[in-house]
Design a protein around this motif. Structure first.
Motif, PDB file in Angstrom:
ATOM      1  N   TRP A  75       0.882  -1.020  -0.206  1.00 14.58           N
ATOM      2  CA  TRP A  75       0.221  -0.111  -0.009  1.00 14.58           C
ATOM      3  C   TRP A  75       0.985   1.323   0.050  1.00 14.58           C
ATOM      4  O   TRP A  75       0.387   2.266  -0.505  1.00 14.58           O
ATOM      5  CB  TRP A  75      -1.231  -0.029   1.044  1.00 14.58           C
ATOM      6  CG  TRP A  75      -2.348  -0.546   0.657  1.00 14.58           C
ATOM      7  CD1 TRP A  75      -2.591  -2.006   0.982  1.00 14.58           C
ATOM      8  CD2 TRP A  75      -3.309   0.141   0.271  1.00 14.58           C
ATOM      9  NE1 TRP A  75      -4.081  -1.975   0.232  1.00 14.58           N
ATOM     10  CE2 TRP A  75      -4.483  -1.109  -0.034  1.00 14.58           C
ATOM     11  CE3 TRP A  75      -3.437   1.149  -0.490  1.00 14.58           C
ATOM     12  CZ2 TRP A  75      -5.560  -0.862  -0.909  1.00 14.58           C
ATOM     13  CZ3 TRP A  75      -4.882   1.615  -0.908  1.00 14.58           C
ATOM     14  CH2 TRP A  75      -5.708   0.589  -1.193  1.00 14.58           C
ATOM     15  N   ASN A  76       2.033   1.148   0.585  1.00 16.67           N
ATOM     16  CA  ASN A  76       3.019   2.417   0.361  1.00 16.67           C
ATOM     17  C   ASN A  76       3.285   2.750  -1.267  1.00 16.67           C
ATOM     18  O   ASN A  76       3.377   3.792  -1.504  1.00 16.67           O
ATOM     19  CB  ASN A  76       4.231   2.046   1.104  1.00 16.67           C
ATOM     20  CG  ASN A  76       4.249   2.625   2.632  1.00 16.67           C
ATOM     21  OD1 ASN A  76       3.730   4.001   2.802  1.00 16.67           O
ATOM     22  ND2 ASN A  76       4.613   1.788   3.521  1.00 16.67           N
ATOM     23  N   TRP A  77       3.500   1.517  -1.883  1.00 19.89           N
ATOM     24  CA  TRP A  77       3.773   1.730  -3.255  1.00 19.89           C
ATOM     25  C   TRP A  77       2.371   2.341  -3.988  1.00 19.89           C
ATOM     26  O   TRP A  77       2.499   3.226  -4.970  1.00 19.89           O
ATOM     27  CB  TRP A  77       4.378   0.511  -3.978  1.00 19.89           C
ATOM     28  CG  TRP A  77       5.642   0.468  -3.497  1.00 19.89           C
ATOM     29  CD1 TRP A  77       6.255  -0.512  -2.766  1.00 19.89           C
ATOM     30  CD2 TRP A  77       6.806   1.164  -4.305  1.00 19.89           C
ATOM     31  NE1 TRP A  77       7.761  -0.360  -2.804  1.00 19.89           N
ATOM     32  CE2 TRP A  77       7.980   0.624  -3.880  1.00 19.89           C
ATOM     33  CE3 TRP A  77       6.921   2.157  -4.972  1.00 19.89           C
ATOM     34  CZ2 TRP A  77       9.240   1.148  -3.900  1.00 19.89           C
ATOM     35  CZ3 TRP A  77       8.152   2.681  -5.500  1.00 19.89           C
ATOM     36  CH2 TRP A  77       9.333   1.977  -4.897  1.00 19.89           C
ATOM     37  N   ARG A  78       1.297   1.955  -3.478  1.00 19.44           N
ATOM     38  CA  ARG A  78       0.005   2.191  -4.177  1.00 19.44           C
ATOM     39  C   ARG A  78      -0.195   3.589  -3.839  1.00 19.44           C
ATOM     40  O   ARG A  78      -0.687   4.354  -4.662  1.00 19.44           O
ATOM     41  CB  ARG A  78      -1.066   1.091  -3.731  1.00 19.44           C
ATOM     42  CG  ARG A  78      -1.028   0.000  -4.556  1.00 19.44           C
ATOM     43  CD  ARG A  78      -2.469  -0.937  -3.962  1.00 19.44           C
ATOM     44  NE  ARG A  78      -3.530  -0.283  -4.514  1.00 19.44           N
ATOM     45  CZ  ARG A  78      -4.651  -1.096  -4.424  1.00 19.44           C
ATOM     46  NH1 ARG A  78      -4.843  -2.072  -3.575  1.00 19.44           N
ATOM     47  NH2 ARG A  78      -5.748  -0.711  -4.794  1.00 19.44           N
ATOM     48  N   VAL A  79       0.119   4.070  -2.838  1.00 23.15           N
ATOM     49  CA  VAL A  79      -0.198   5.393  -2.381  1.00 23.15           C
ATOM     50  C   VAL A  79       0.771   6.209  -3.057  1.00 23.15           C
ATOM     51  O   VAL A  79       0.480   7.467  -3.800  1.00 23.15           O
ATOM     52  CB  VAL A  79      -0.320   5.816  -0.921  1.00 23.15           C
ATOM     53  CG1 VAL A  79      -0.331   7.161  -0.379  1.00 23.15           C
ATOM     54  CG2 VAL A  79      -1.399   4.957  -0.248  1.00 23.15           C
ATOM     55  N   LEU A  80       2.025   6.030  -3.017  1.00 24.13           N
ATOM     56  CA  LEU A  80       3.170   6.614  -3.922  1.00 24.13           C
ATOM     57  C   LEU A  80       2.752   6.880  -5.433  1.00 24.13           C
ATOM     58  O   LEU A  80       2.652   8.241  -5.679  1.00 24.13           O
ATOM     59  CB  LEU A  80       4.469   6.129  -3.616  1.00 24.13           C
ATOM     60  CG  LEU A  80       5.513   6.749  -4.359  1.00 24.13           C
ATOM     61  CD1 LEU A  80       5.803   7.990  -3.911  1.00 24.13           C
ATOM     62  CD2 LEU A  80       6.931   5.870  -4.561  1.00 24.13           C
ATOM     63  N   LEU A  81       2.445   5.698  -5.902  1.00 27.92           N
ATOM     64  CA  LEU A  81       2.004   6.001  -7.360  1.00 27.92           C
ATOM     65  C   LEU A  81       0.630   6.712  -7.590  1.00 27.92           C
ATOM     66  O   LEU A  81       0.629   7.473  -8.542  1.00 27.92           O
ATOM     67  CB  LEU A  81       2.000   4.562  -7.909  1.00 27.92           C
ATOM     68  CG  LEU A  81       3.207   3.671  -8.002  1.00 27.92           C
ATOM     69  CD1 LEU A  81       2.687   2.226  -8.500  1.00 27.92           C
ATOM     70  CD2 LEU A  81       4.298   4.296  -8.712  1.00 27.92           C
ATOM     71  N   GLY A  82      -0.228   6.509  -6.835  1.00 28.46           N
ATOM     72  CA  GLY A  82      -1.458   7.218  -6.733  1.00 28.46           C
ATOM     73  C   GLY A  82      -1.043   8.710  -6.521  1.00 28.46           C
ATOM     74  O   GLY A  82      -1.736   9.688  -7.439  1.00 28.46           O
ATOM     75  N   THR A  83      -0.323   9.106  -5.786  1.00 29.22           N
ATOM     76  CA  THR A  83      -0.136  10.440  -5.656  1.00 29.22           C
ATOM     77  C   THR A  83       0.866  11.133  -6.761  1.00 29.22           C
ATOM     78  O   THR A  83       0.581  12.260  -6.843  1.00 29.22           O
ATOM     79  CB  THR A  83       0.711  10.943  -4.262  1.00 29.22           C
ATOM     80  OG1 THR A  83       2.003  10.079  -4.081  1.00 29.22           O
ATOM     81  CG2 THR A  83      -0.251  10.604  -3.040  1.00 29.22           C
ATOM     82  N   LEU A  84       1.426  10.151  -7.240  1.00 31.27           N
ATOM     83  CA  LEU A  84       2.328  10.879  -8.359  1.00 31.27           C
ATOM     84  C   LEU A  84       1.611  10.465  -9.730  1.00 31.27           C
ATOM     85  O   LEU A  84       2.265  11.342 -11.039  1.00 31.27           O
ATOM     86  CB  LEU A  84       3.679  10.286  -8.582  1.00 31.27           C
ATOM     87  CG  LEU A  84       4.655  10.361  -7.235  1.00 31.27           C
ATOM     88  CD1 LEU A  84       5.814   9.386  -7.591  1.00 31.27           C
ATOM     89  CD2 LEU A  84       4.990  11.622  -7.269  1.00 31.27           C
ATOM     90  N   ALA A  85       0.629  10.254  -9.835  1.00 31.29           N
ATOM     91  CA  ALA A  85      -0.015   9.740 -11.077  1.00 31.29           C
ATOM     92  C   ALA A  85      -0.627  11.235 -11.817  1.00 31.29           C
ATOM     93  O   ALA A  85      -0.960  12.293 -11.139  1.00 31.29           O
ATOM     94  CB  ALA A  85      -1.389   8.884 -10.637  1.00 31.29           C
ATOM     95  N   PRO A  86      -0.820  11.185 -13.135  1.00 30.30           N
ATOM     96  CA  PRO A  86      -1.325  12.457 -13.820  1.00 30.30           C
ATOM     97  C   PRO A  86      -2.810  12.529 -13.092  1.00 30.30           C
ATOM     98  O   PRO A  86      -3.521  11.545 -12.824  1.00 30.30           O
ATOM     99  CB  PRO A  86      -1.162  12.229 -14.937  1.00 30.30           C
ATOM    100  CG  PRO A  86      -0.971  10.849 -15.226  1.00 30.30           C
ATOM    101  CD  PRO A  86      -0.391  10.131 -13.900  1.00 30.30           C
ATOM    102  N   ALA A  87      -3.134  13.774 -13.539  1.00 25.37           N
ATOM    103  CA  ALA A  87      -4.674  14.244 -13.015  1.00 25.37           C
ATOM    104  C   ALA A  87      -5.730  13.267 -13.331  1.00 25.37           C
ATOM    105  O   ALA A  87      -6.643  12.805 -12.909  1.00 25.37           O
ATOM    106  CB  ALA A  87      -4.985  15.709 -13.341  1.00 25.37           C
ATOM    107  N   ALA A  88      -5.590  12.757 -14.729  1.00 26.00           N
ATOM    108  CA  ALA A  88      -6.556  11.974 -15.095  1.00 26.00           C
ATOM    109  C   ALA A  88      -6.666  10.342 -14.698  1.00 26.00           C
ATOM    110  O   ALA A  88      -7.631   9.555 -14.674  1.00 26.00           O
ATOM    111  CB  ALA A  88      -6.414  11.526 -16.591  1.00 26.00           C
ATOM    112  N   LYS A  89      -5.633  10.112 -13.789  1.00 26.35           N
ATOM    113  CA  LYS A  89      -5.391   8.698 -13.273  1.00 26.35           C
ATOM    114  C   LYS A  89      -5.505   8.799 -11.589  1.00 26.35           C
ATOM    115  O   LYS A  89      -4.881   7.813 -11.203  1.00 26.35           O
ATOM    116  CB  LYS A  89      -4.020   7.924 -13.898  1.00 26.35           C
ATOM    117  CG  LYS A  89      -4.467   7.805 -15.199  1.00 26.35           C
ATOM    118  CD  LYS A  89      -3.056   6.908 -15.839  1.00 26.35           C
ATOM    119  CE  LYS A  89      -3.475   6.429 -17.246  1.00 26.35           C
ATOM    120  NZ  LYS A  89      -2.220   5.713 -17.899  1.00 26.35           N
ATOM    121  N   VAL A  90      -5.557   9.889 -11.209  1.00 26.80           N
ATOM    122  CA  VAL A  90      -5.581   9.965  -9.642  1.00 26.80           C
ATOM    123  C   VAL A  90      -6.811   8.894  -9.191  1.00 26.80           C
ATOM    124  O   VAL A  90      -7.781   8.711  -9.559  1.00 26.80           O
ATOM    125  CB  VAL A  90      -5.931  11.429  -9.207  1.00 26.80           C
ATOM    126  CG1 VAL A  90      -6.033  11.459  -7.820  1.00 26.80           C
ATOM    127  CG2 VAL A  90      -4.929  12.269  -9.735  1.00 26.80           C
TER     128      VAL A  90
END
Length: 163
Positions: A75-90
């Motif tokens: 979940w650390n990775w999921r949250v990290l990737l989610g916060t770094l995702a472009p606006a369309a993929k948040v």
């Protein structure tokens, strides 16, 4: 009589050891203070503990410990990737209501700790009758899948351990 004087002997020993360790001294004064705290704190807080802990199935507890550790990393990775995702993929967060079968107060306390330690999940509210739990999820793709995951991964092992 002994239980009345020392309601939580393991807690008393832990407090004595912690006091001596934190003060980095084995002087007579530190020993006396440690013993006083080791006796007084559990005695004064005895009424705050809801029920005695009945801990069984240590292998299930160990498996749960490693499962939670794995989930923290994932979940650390999921949250990290989610916060770094472009606006369309948040990721889209949301609340889920998890029906509970677990009733033991100690098990519920551990479940609360698990839900708060895993990044992206927050224990938000417990129903007054302890029948349901409201959880906020950072990345909520499918509510039913997340409910089943919480019940299978965390609630069932806790029921085995505490009930």
């Amino acid at each position: 009589m002994m239980r009345r004087l020392f309601p939580a002997p393991l807690l008393s020993l832990a407090l004595v050891a912690l006091w001596l360790l934190l003060n980095n001294s084995l002087s007579l004064g530190q020993w006396l203070m440690a013993l006083l705290l080791g006796w007084l704190v559990p005695w004064l807080t005895h009424s705050l503990r809801p029920t005695p802990v009945r801990f069984s199935h240590p292998l299930v507890a160990l498996r749960l410990f490693f499962q939670v550790g794995r989930d923290v990393i994932v979940w650390n990775w999921r949250v990290l990737l989610g916060t770094l995702a472009p606006a369309a993929k948040v990721p889209q967060g949301g609340f889920v209501v998890v029906p509970l079968d677990l009733r033991d107060p100690n098990g519920l306390a551990v479940l609360a700790a698990i839900m708060c330690v895993i990044p992206g999940t927050i224990w938000s509210e417990l129903a007054l009758d302890r029948s349901a739990l409201l959880v906020h999820m950072f990345d909520l793709e499918d509510a039913q899948t997340e409910i089943e995951l919480i019940k299978h991964r965390y609630e069932r092992p806790l029921m085995e351990i505490f009930e």
